[in-house]
Design an enzyme around this catalytic site. Structure first.
Site, PDB file in Angstrom:
ATOM      1  N   HIS A 152      -8.706  65.404  50.800  1.00 23.24           N
ATOM      2  CA  HIS A 152      -9.273  64.057  50.857  1.00 23.24           C
ATOM      3  C   HIS A 152      -8.504  63.090  49.972  1.00 23.24           C
ATOM      4  CE1 HIS A 152     -11.233  63.414  46.901  1.00 23.24           C
ATOM      5  NE2 HIS A 152     -11.254  64.741  46.860  1.00 23.24           N
ATOM      6  N   CYS A 153      -8.706  61.824  50.252  1.00 27.51           N
ATOM      7  CA  CYS A 153      -8.265  60.740  49.381  1.00 27.51           C
ATOM      8  C   CYS A 153      -9.432  59.759  49.317  1.00 27.51           C
ATOM      9  CB  CYS A 153      -6.953  60.116  49.864  1.00 27.51           C
ATOM     10  SG  CYS A 153      -6.894  59.669  51.613  1.00 27.51           S
ATOM     11  N   MET A 154      -9.191  58.477  49.251  1.00 28.84           N
ATOM     12  CA  MET A 154     -10.295  57.526  49.196  1.00 28.84           C
ATOM     13  C   MET A 154     -10.951  57.342  50.565  1.00 28.84           C
ATOM     14  SD  MET A 154     -11.937  55.767  47.014  1.00 28.84           S
ATOM     15  CE  MET A 154     -13.113  54.424  46.899  1.00 28.84           C
ATOM     16  N   GLY A 156      -9.529  58.936  53.511  1.00 33.52           N
ATOM     17  CA  GLY A 156      -9.156  60.012  54.418  1.00 33.52           C
ATOM     18  C   GLY A 156      -8.197  59.561  55.497  1.00 33.52           C
ATOM     19  N   SER A 160      -4.196  61.976  52.090  1.00 27.05           N
ATOM     20  CA  SER A 160      -4.705  63.285  52.512  1.00 27.05           C
ATOM     21  C   SER A 160      -4.029  63.765  53.780  1.00 27.05           C
ATOM     22  CB  SER A 160      -6.219  63.215  52.706  1.00 27.05           C
ATOM     23  OG  SER A 160      -6.577  62.151  53.577  1.00 27.05           O
TER      24      SER A 160
END
Length: 212
Positions: A152-154, A156, A160
């Site tokens: 994940h990231c902030m 997606g 990510s």
């Protein structure tokens, strides 16, 4: 003579990278996800503070068997992660700056979820490629242990998905365009231009390595 040969090789490599980058942009404009519900449920976890922006996407999507790409809300919802069977979390946006997600190994310890954090910003100038191998190894180890991994990231979308695409290239033998197509068929990801260029460079590097 040596300089001339070196310059010629660099020019050919740059042409190959530009060709791959063009393929990736084409995938972005022609590939879209198949409409399907999110794993477990559709919607936002109710316990997440409302100070975070909402994403129009599912909080996460399974983009490859047992590999999920998602956003901050999915990453912070430990009961949901346990419900869908996630055993490993790769945070490609670790940190406290805007656009990053402030979690760590301690956050997941009680849930018995393995964790790896990469302090990346979603900027074209960010050197994400230096983490390609460590991210790919973490994902591979999760799958080999019979687990499921959330990357994940902030939102997606960019950091990510870039790491998952790199995994598919490094460990599953896919080309950059095939890997991007595979991920975008499940989630409408969009790596930034700098990340796409780094994936193109990896593609050319892997092709040359496997050829020789």
């Amino acid at each position: 003579m040596w300089y001339r040969s070196s310059n010629r090789m660099a020019t050919i490599r740059k042409q190959d990278e530009d060709h791959v980058a063009k393929e990736l942009y084409n995938v972005l404009s022609t590939t879209f996800p198949v409409d399907k519900p999110a794993p477990g449920f559709r919607g936002r976890p109710s316990e997440i503070p409302s100070i975070y922006p909402l994403s129009p996407l599912n909080c996460c999507d399974e983009v490859y068997p047992n590999i999920f790409v998602g956003d901050w809300s999915c990453a912070k919802n430990k009961p949901y992660l346990k419900r869908i069977g996630v055993t490993h979390v790769l945070n490609t946006a670790e940190g406290k700056l805007p656009g990053q997600v402030d979690t760590d190994a301690d956050y997941y310890r009680v849930a018995n979820i393995a964790y790896l954090g990469l302090p990346l910003c979603d900027l074209p100038v960010t050197n994400i490629s230096k983490y390609f191998n460590v991210a790919a190894d973490f994902i591979r180890d999760a799958l080999l242990s019979g687990g499921k991994v959330l990357v994940h990231c902030m939102m997606g979308l960019s950091r990510s998905s870039t790491c998952v695409i790199a995994y598919l290239m490094l460990k599953e033998g896919m080309s950059a365009s095939k890997a991007l197509h595979k991920v975008r068929s499940a989630r409408e990801v969009r790596p930034n231009n700098g990340f796409l260029q780094q994936l193109a460079e990896l593609d050319v590097q892997l092709r040359r390595t496997r050829r020789f």
